[in-house]
Design an enzyme around this catalytic site. Structure first.
Site, PDB file in Angstrom:
ATOM      1  CG  ASP A   1      -0.292  -0.375   2.489  1.00 32.71           C
ATOM      2  OD1 ASP A   1       0.945  -0.266   2.577  1.00 32.71           O
ATOM      3  OD2 ASP A   1      -0.995  -0.753   3.429  1.00 32.71           O
ATOM      4  CG  HIS A   2       0.961   3.777  -2.612  1.00 32.95           C
ATOM      5  ND1 HIS A   2       1.966   4.274  -3.397  1.00 32.95           N
ATOM      6  CD2 HIS A   2       0.542   2.648  -3.236  1.00 32.95           C
ATOM      7  CE1 HIS A   2       2.156   3.498  -4.443  1.00 32.95           C
ATOM      8  NE2 HIS A   2       1.297   2.500  -4.376  1.00 32.95           N
ATOM      9  N   PRO A   3       1.396   5.447   1.546  1.00 26.81           N
ATOM     10  CG  PRO A   3       3.059   7.079   1.658  1.00 26.81           C
ATOM     11  CD  PRO A   3       2.713   5.784   0.988  1.00 26.81           C
TER      12      PRO A   3
END
Length: 205
Positions: free
Chosen positions: A72-74
């Site tokens: 996932d991404h921040p």
């Protein structure tokens, strides 16, 4: 001669394997990526599976194009783009964000024994798919899946049980997946022909 071996996984062409371990009789399908993961005896993934930061039990059936431990991404920062943590790809004087990668690798997905992950399914980080569970094709699993439960949909929801809880509990207690290669071969006809309940009645003693 048997195609699969106890002493080395059968890795098809064009796979990318990073920091991962494999048990006996494991097969990795063409073009698959396996990173920072472990895969138990007899488990396999079909073509173009993408597995990262996962602990996979024995006899797991992982279909083509599935993704386990999807990264996932921040979302709490001003941008979610990977220039934040893969910064060295963009500037010669910037370092990768080691803390971000350490956090990502710590978020382990757990896949139990005798599970079936359908084609194109996605299992999110830190999710546990219990022993004997089935994830339908195309499902997106964001929450833990109980043992011997079938889930489907986006996000995945319980469709039905694969085995009643009493049978599921007995199968987990029997733990046939820990039997020797020879014992499984000796009982192959019963695996093929008996219902789960009849198999338990015969082998629990």
């Amino acid at each position: 001669m048997a195609r699969l071996k106890a002493d080395a996984p059968f890795i098809h062409p064009n796979c990318e394997i990073t920091d991962s371990t494999f048990g006996a009789f494991v097969e990795i399908g063409k073009g698959s990526r396996v990173a920072h993961s472990s895969m138990g005896d007899y488990s396999y993934c079909d073509r173009y599976a993408d597995i990262a930061n996962a602990q996979i039990g024995k006899f797991a059936n992982i279909a083509a194009f599935s993704r386990i431990g999807a990264t996932d991404h921040p979302l709490h920062t001003a941008s979610c783009h990977h220039f934040l943590y893969r910064s060295y790809d963009y500037w010669y004087d910037a370092e990768r964000d080691a803390a971000f990668f350490d956090h990502r690798r710590a978020r382990i997905a757990h896949i139990g024994h005798d599970t079936w992950i359908g084609a194109g399914a996605m299992i999110k980080p830190e999710v546990t798919v219990g022993d004997g569970a089935v994830v339908a094709a195309g499902a997106v699993v964001t929450k833990d899946v109980a043992p011997y439960t079938i889930v489907a949909g986006t996000p995945a929801k319980v469709l039905r049980v694969r085995q009643p809880k009493e049978i599921a509990d007995r199968l987990i207690a029997l733990a046939w997946w820990d039997w020797s290669h020879e014992d499984i071969r000796a009982t192959l006809d019963d695996f093929r022909s008996l219902t789960a309940a009849a198999f338990l009645d015969k082998y629990e003693a």
